[in-house]
Design a protein around this motif. Structure first.
Motif, PDB file in Angstrom:
ATOM      1  N   MET A   1       0.848  -1.188   0.000  1.00 23.71           N
ATOM      2  CA  MET A   1       0.000   0.000   0.000  1.00 23.71           C
ATOM      3  C   MET A   1       0.888   1.245   0.000  1.00 23.71           C
ATOM      4  O   MET A   1       1.775   1.377   0.825  1.00 23.71           O
ATOM      5  N   VAL A   2       0.652   2.130  -0.913  1.00 18.70           N
ATOM      6  CA  VAL A   2       1.451   3.336  -1.049  1.00 18.70           C
ATOM      7  C   VAL A   2       0.624   4.536  -0.589  1.00 18.70           C
ATOM      8  O   VAL A   2      -0.508   4.723  -1.034  1.00 18.70           O
ATOM      9  N   MET A   3       1.205   5.320   0.333  1.00 20.22           N
ATOM     10  CA  MET A   3       0.525   6.544   0.769  1.00 20.22           C
ATOM     11  C   MET A   3       0.985   7.713  -0.087  1.00 20.22           C
ATOM     12  O   MET A   3       2.169   7.882  -0.321  1.00 20.22           O
ATOM     13  N   LYS A   4       0.060   8.483  -0.538  1.00 20.27           N
ATOM     14  CA  LYS A   4       0.391   9.685  -1.294  1.00 20.27           C
ATOM     15  C   LYS A   4       0.593  10.835  -0.325  1.00 20.27           C
ATOM     16  O   LYS A   4       0.073  10.831   0.784  1.00 20.27           O
ATOM     17  N   ASN A   5       1.369  11.811  -0.758  1.00 18.25           N
ATOM     18  CA  ASN A   5       1.555  13.004   0.061  1.00 18.25           C
ATOM     19  C   ASN A   5       0.244  13.763   0.185  1.00 18.25           C
ATOM     20  O   ASN A   5      -0.501  13.878  -0.782  1.00 18.25           O
ATOM     21  N   ILE A   6       0.000  14.277   1.376  1.00 14.91           N
ATOM     22  CA  ILE A   6      -1.210  15.065   1.596  1.00 14.91           C
ATOM     23  C   ILE A   6      -0.973  16.459   1.032  1.00 14.91           C
ATOM     24  O   ILE A   6       0.047  17.088   1.311  1.00 14.91           O
ATOM     25  N   LYS A   7      -1.920  16.948   0.253  1.00 15.54           N
ATOM     26  CA  LYS A   7      -1.799  18.270  -0.370  1.00 15.54           C
ATOM     27  C   LYS A   7      -2.500  19.313   0.487  1.00 15.54           C
ATOM     28  O   LYS A   7      -3.594  19.089   0.993  1.00 15.54           O
ATOM     29  N   PHE A   8      -1.837  20.455   0.646  1.00 15.21           N
ATOM     30  CA  PHE A   8      -2.393  21.608   1.340  1.00 15.21           C
ATOM     31  C   PHE A   8      -2.175  22.829   0.468  1.00 15.21           C
ATOM     32  O   PHE A   8      -1.216  22.887  -0.304  1.00 15.21           O
ATOM     33  N   SER A   9      -3.030  23.815   0.622  1.00 13.80           N
ATOM     34  CA  SER A   9      -2.756  25.090  -0.039  1.00 13.80           C
ATOM     35  C   SER A   9      -1.620  25.761   0.720  1.00 13.80           C
ATOM     36  O   SER A   9      -1.462  25.563   1.930  1.00 13.80           O
ATOM     37  N   ALA A  10      -0.825  26.526   0.042  1.00 16.28           N
ATOM     38  CA  ALA A  10       0.324  27.180   0.674  1.00 16.28           C
ATOM     39  C   ALA A  10      -0.126  28.122   1.786  1.00 16.28           C
ATOM     40  O   ALA A  10       0.474  28.154   2.865  1.00 16.28           O
ATOM     41  N   ALA A  11      -1.186  28.867   1.542  1.00 16.62           N
ATOM     42  CA  ALA A  11      -1.668  29.823   2.543  1.00 16.62           C
ATOM     43  C   ALA A  11      -2.153  29.102   3.803  1.00 16.62           C
ATOM     44  O   ALA A  11      -1.835  29.514   4.920  1.00 16.62           O
ATOM     45  N   GLY A  12      -2.913  28.039   3.635  1.00 17.14           N
ATOM     46  CA  GLY A  12      -3.420  27.295   4.789  1.00 17.14           C
ATOM     47  C   GLY A  12      -2.309  26.660   5.595  1.00 17.14           C
ATOM     48  O   GLY A  12      -2.293  26.712   6.817  1.00 17.14           O
ATOM     49  N   ARG A  13      -1.352  26.030   4.895  1.00 16.94           N
ATOM     50  CA  ARG A  13      -0.222  25.399   5.581  1.00 16.94           C
ATOM     51  C   ARG A  13       0.625  26.429   6.323  1.00 16.94           C
ATOM     52  O   ARG A  13       0.993  26.238   7.485  1.00 16.94           O
ATOM     53  N   ASN A  14       0.921  27.543   5.667  1.00 16.44           N
ATOM     54  CA  ASN A  14       1.755  28.576   6.297  1.00 16.44           C
ATOM     55  C   ASN A  14       1.055  29.218   7.489  1.00 16.44           C
ATOM     56  O   ASN A  14       1.700  29.530   8.494  1.00 16.44           O
ATOM     57  N   LEU A  15      -0.244  29.437   7.377  1.00 15.30           N
ATOM     58  CA  LEU A  15      -0.977  30.015   8.501  1.00 15.30           C
ATOM     59  C   LEU A  15      -0.980  29.064   9.687  1.00 15.30           C
ATOM     60  O   LEU A  15      -0.774  29.478  10.825  1.00 15.30           O
ATOM     61  N   PHE A  16      -1.207  27.778   9.423  1.00 16.35           N
ATOM     62  CA  PHE A  16      -1.174  26.803  10.510  1.00 16.35           C
ATOM     63  C   PHE A  16       0.189  26.803  11.189  1.00 16.35           C
ATOM     64  O   PHE A  16       0.278  26.843  12.420  1.00 16.35           O
ATOM     65  N   LEU A  17       1.243  26.748  10.403  1.00 16.17           N
ATOM     66  CA  LEU A  17       2.589  26.720  10.982  1.00 16.17           C
ATOM     67  C   LEU A  17       2.899  27.988  11.763  1.00 16.17           C
ATOM     68  O   LEU A  17       3.460  27.923  12.863  1.00 16.17           O
ATOM     69  N   ALA A  18       2.528  29.137  11.219  1.00 17.04           N
ATOM     70  CA  ALA A  18       2.785  30.393  11.922  1.00 17.04           C
ATOM     71  C   ALA A  18       2.008  30.448  13.235  1.00 17.04           C
ATOM     72  O   ALA A  18       2.563  30.837  14.275  1.00 17.04           O
ATOM     73  N   SER A  19       0.755  30.055  13.211  1.00 16.35           N
ATOM     74  CA  SER A  19      -0.056  30.057  14.429  1.00 16.35           C
ATOM     75  C   SER A  19       0.524  29.115  15.471  1.00 16.35           C
ATOM     76  O   SER A  19       0.628  29.453  16.653  1.00 16.35           O
ATOM     77  N   TRP A  20       0.918  27.933  15.037  1.00 17.60           N
ATOM     78  CA  TRP A  20       1.471  26.946  15.964  1.00 17.60           C
ATOM     79  C   TRP A  20       2.801  27.415  16.536  1.00 17.60           C
ATOM     80  O   TRP A  20       3.030  27.330  17.744  1.00 17.60           O
ATOM     81  N   ILE A  21       3.674  27.957  15.693  1.00 18.69           N
ATOM     82  CA  ILE A  21       4.993  28.411  16.166  1.00 18.69           C
ATOM     83  C   ILE A  21       4.849  29.576  17.126  1.00 18.69           C
ATOM     84  O   ILE A  21       5.462  29.576  18.203  1.00 18.69           O
ATOM     85  N   PHE A  22       4.062  30.585  16.791  1.00 17.19           N
ATOM     86  CA  PHE A  22       3.895  31.743  17.679  1.00 17.19           C
ATOM     87  C   PHE A  22       3.272  31.335  19.006  1.00 17.19           C
ATOM     88  O   PHE A  22       3.706  31.776  20.069  1.00 17.19           O
ATOM     89  N   GLY A  23       2.251  30.505  18.966  1.00 12.97           N
ATOM     90  CA  GLY A  23       1.622  30.045  20.198  1.00 12.97           C
ATOM     91  C   GLY A  23       2.588  29.258  21.068  1.00 12.97           C
ATOM     92  O   GLY A  23       2.630  29.421  22.293  1.00 12.97           O
ATOM     93  N   THR A  24       3.381  28.400  20.454  1.00 14.62           N
ATOM     94  CA  THR A  24       4.354  27.606  21.198  1.00 14.62           C
ATOM     95  C   THR A  24       5.439  28.477  21.805  1.00 14.62           C
ATOM     96  O   THR A  24       5.825  28.278  22.962  1.00 14.62           O
ATOM     97  N   VAL A  25       5.910  29.452  21.061  1.00  9.90           N
ATOM     98  CA  VAL A  25       6.945  30.365  21.579  1.00  9.90           C
ATOM     99  C   VAL A  25       6.410  31.143  22.775  1.00  9.90           C
ATOM    100  O   VAL A  25       7.105  31.291  23.792  1.00  9.90           O
ATOM    101  N   ILE A  26       5.194  31.618  22.696  1.00  6.51           N
ATOM    102  CA  ILE A  26       4.606  32.359  23.813  1.00  6.51           C
ATOM    103  C   ILE A  26       4.439  31.458  25.030  1.00  6.51           C
ATOM    104  O   ILE A  26       4.786  31.846  26.154  1.00  6.51           O
ATOM    105  N   LEU A  27       3.926  30.245  24.835  1.00  2.94           N
ATOM    106  CA  LEU A  27       3.764  29.325  25.956  1.00  2.94           C
ATOM    107  C   LEU A  27       5.107  28.965  26.569  1.00  2.94           C
ATOM    108  O   LEU A  27       5.265  29.021  27.800  1.00  2.94           O
TER     109      LEU A  27
END
Length: 98
Positions: free
Chosen positions: A1-27
């Motif tokens: 069974m071969v798993m394909k890479n999950i596709k995300f829009s660049a804006a959605g992926r970048n927003l998620f990462l930015a939100s997660w990184i900023f929140g983690t840094v503050i915590l």
């Protein structure tokens, strides 16, 4: 069974990462320094993140409904943005138990 890479829009992926990184840094800033600056910054950050993530979620969701060519990427990005909610709840419980 071969798993394909999950596709995300660049804006959605970048927003998620930015939100997660900023929140983690503050915590982590609060955990390691115990400064109330991080509590205040976290409060205002959460308010701003709620607004931005809500707008981005609806944008991705509408693109998911309308854009047939990139439908999977937009749907995955909308779900990824929603993942910020349980992460924020987890961080809140961590903060309350310190």
């Amino acid at each position: 069974m071969v798993m394909k890479n999950i596709k995300f829009s660049a804006a959605g992926r970048n927003l998620f990462l930015a939100s997660w990184i900023f929140g983690t840094v503050i915590l982590l800033g609060y955990v390691f320094t115990d400064l109330w600056f991080f509590v205040c910054a976290g409060f205002y950050y959460v308010l701003l993140a709620i607004i931005i993530n809500t707008i981005a979620f609806f944008h991705e969701f509408l693109a998911f409904i309308i854009d047939v060519a990139d439908q999977k990427a937009h749907g995955n990005s909308a779900l990824l943005i929603l993942l910020n909610i349980p992460i924020a709840i987890l961080y809140f419980f961590i903060f309350c138990n310190l």
